[in-house]
Scaffold this motif. Structure first.
Motif, PDB file in Angstrom:
ATOM      1  N   ASP A 171       0.685  -1.068   0.122  1.00 49.74           N
ATOM      2  CA  ASP A 171      -0.082  -0.004  -0.016  1.00 49.74           C
ATOM      3  C   ASP A 171       1.016   1.168  -0.009  1.00 49.74           C
ATOM      4  O   ASP A 171       1.780   1.589   0.880  1.00 49.74           O
ATOM      5  N   GLY A 172       0.647   2.072  -1.122  1.00 51.42           N
ATOM      6  CA  GLY A 172       1.521   3.321  -1.312  1.00 51.42           C
ATOM      7  C   GLY A 172       2.719   3.090  -1.725  1.00 51.42           C
ATOM      8  O   GLY A 172       3.555   4.173  -2.009  1.00 51.42           O
ATOM      9  N   GLY A 173       3.007   1.907  -2.129  1.00 49.00           N
ATOM     10  CA  GLY A 173       4.173   1.667  -2.713  1.00 49.00           C
ATOM     11  C   GLY A 173       5.529   1.941  -2.421  1.00 49.00           C
ATOM     12  O   GLY A 173       5.819   2.198  -1.120  1.00 49.00           O
ATOM     13  N   MET A 174       6.626   2.222  -3.146  1.00 46.15           N
ATOM     14  CA  MET A 174       8.069   2.661  -2.667  1.00 46.15           C
ATOM     15  C   MET A 174       8.120   4.021  -1.790  1.00 46.15           C
ATOM     16  O   MET A 174       8.841   4.179  -1.054  1.00 46.15           O
ATOM     17  N   MET A 175       7.106   4.681  -2.354  1.00 48.16           N
ATOM     18  CA  MET A 175       7.101   6.088  -1.407  1.00 48.16           C
ATOM     19  C   MET A 175       6.905   5.805   0.111  1.00 48.16           C
ATOM     20  O   MET A 175       7.312   6.258   1.123  1.00 48.16           O
ATOM     21  N   SER A 176       5.648   4.958   0.283  1.00 42.63           N
ATOM     22  CA  SER A 176       5.295   4.850   1.834  1.00 42.63           C
ATOM     23  C   SER A 176       6.480   3.893   2.371  1.00 42.63           C
ATOM     24  O   SER A 176       6.588   3.900   3.555  1.00 42.63           O
ATOM     25  N   TRP A 177       7.137   3.027   1.808  1.00 39.64           N
ATOM     26  CA  TRP A 177       8.214   2.123   2.141  1.00 39.64           C
ATOM     27  C   TRP A 177       9.148   2.945   2.591  1.00 39.64           C
ATOM     28  O   TRP A 177       9.927   2.850   3.702  1.00 39.64           O
ATOM     29  N   ARG A 178       9.569   3.849   1.909  1.00 37.76           N
ATOM     30  CA  ARG A 178      10.786   4.755   2.320  1.00 37.76           C
ATOM     31  C   ARG A 178      10.408   5.606   3.496  1.00 37.76           C
ATOM     32  O   ARG A 178      11.183   5.950   4.340  1.00 37.76           O
ATOM     33  N   ALA A 179       9.182   6.000   3.390  1.00 33.70           N
ATOM     34  CA  ALA A 179       8.811   7.025   4.537  1.00 33.70           C
ATOM     35  C   ALA A 179       8.644   6.198   5.875  1.00 33.70           C
ATOM     36  O   ALA A 179       8.828   6.913   6.748  1.00 33.70           O
ATOM     37  N   ALA A 180       8.473   4.896   5.628  1.00 29.36           N
ATOM     38  CA  ALA A 180       8.459   4.059   6.886  1.00 29.36           C
ATOM     39  C   ALA A 180       9.980   3.608   7.331  1.00 29.36           C
ATOM     40  O   ALA A 180      10.320   3.121   8.378  1.00 29.36           O
ATOM     41  N   ASN A 181      11.164   4.261   6.672  1.00 32.41           N
ATOM     42  CA  ASN A 181      12.320   4.106   6.983  1.00 32.41           C
ATOM     43  C   ASN A 181      12.774   2.514   6.844  1.00 32.41           C
ATOM     44  O   ASN A 181      13.578   2.065   7.724  1.00 32.41           O
ATOM     45  N   LEU A 182      12.237   1.884   5.857  1.00 27.81           N
ATOM     46  CA  LEU A 182      12.279   0.395   5.680  1.00 27.81           C
ATOM     47  C   LEU A 182      13.713   0.164   4.621  1.00 27.81           C
ATOM     48  O   LEU A 182      13.844   1.158   3.832  1.00 27.81           O
ATOM     49  N   PRO A 183      14.516  -0.633   4.768  1.00 23.38           N
ATOM     50  CA  PRO A 183      15.511  -0.837   3.956  1.00 23.38           C
ATOM     51  C   PRO A 183      15.605  -0.853   2.399  1.00 23.38           C
ATOM     52  O   PRO A 183      14.446  -1.354   1.935  1.00 23.38           O
TER      53      PRO A 183
END
Length: 237
Positions: free
Chosen positions: A117-129
């Motif tokens: 959900d939210g793609g790489m934008m949300s992944w980066r926003a969550a500070n995931l690797p």
């Protein structure tokens, strides 16, 4: 007559429960960044599928993901060899392309599709690797470079866009007209979100197109999605 009414009632109940079941299944398969990350660790028999462009993939992707571009025209051919019994973990930049890809894969018989959900934008926003490729060739703006674009004596309208984004392309000629008509008071700067992922994360950009209007270096207005010319003009007057 009673039999007909009973049949209609039962059909209606089945339709309601059928829709609810589908909605529940879809909700279970649309995962938050943390849920997606946890599933990557817990699910052994899986394929991680990045459906963005190769350039986007090279700019940062989830570890062990394979890249098959949804918009390249050969998506069906390239995914046909994937085992349909495996769990497919699919993502894109913000969720649009991965949703379309997931719908296709389900129609093609893949049993277990999970979307970020939210793609790489949300992944980066969550500070995931994020796994990087060709980092030395990375383009785009740093936060310091971005701040230098904001001039104290003029308004600056930032347009965050991507080459694959259809609403971004529809918005571009509108912004070009506004730039010409307000050249003495307004500066419009376009920033490719794919080339500046870290900046987008820092600024909280989670969808495209995304407009930010700065007055005297302070943000005065922002908007996500397509917007008409008059609404933009009303903000800069």
């Amino acid at each position: 007559m009673k039999n007909i009414l009973s049949a209609l009632f039962i059909s209606g109940v089945l339709m309601v429960f059928g829709c609810s079941k589908t909605q529940t299944q879809n909700a279970k398969n649309l995962l938050s960044p943390q849920e997606f990350s946890d599933s990557l660790s817990s699910i052994q028999d899986k394929i991680i599928l990045d459906v963005r462009t190769p350039a986007e993939y090279s700019g940062g992707h989830i570890q062990d993901a394979i890249n098959i571009d949804w918009n390249n025209g050969d998506f069906e051919q390239k995914t046909s060899s994937i085992d349909k019994n495996k769990t497919i973990m699919v993502y894109c930049l913000s969720g649009g392309r991965s949703s379309a890809a997931a719908s296709y894969l389900r129609s093609a018989g893949y049993r277990d599709i999970k979307e970020l959900d939210g793609g790489m934008m949300s992944w980066r926003a969550a500070n995931l690797p994020v796994s990087m490729q060709q980092a030395s060739q990375k383009k785009g703006y740093s936060k310091e470079q971005f701040n230098s674009l904001l001039q104290a004596n003029s308004m600056v309208l930032i347009d965050f866009y991507a080459d694959w984004c259809k609403p971004c392309k529809q918005l571009q000629p509108i912004l070009e007209e506004i730039a010409l008509e307000n050249a003495s008071t307004l500066k419009i700067i376009r920033i490719n979100a794919d080339e500046s992922p870290d900046l987008c994360r820092e600024l909280g950009i989670d969808g495209l197109p995304y407009l930010q209007l700065y007055k005297q270096k302070s943000i005065a207005w922002s908007h996500m999605g397509f917007i008409d010319k008059q609404t933009i003009i009303s903000q800069i007057k």
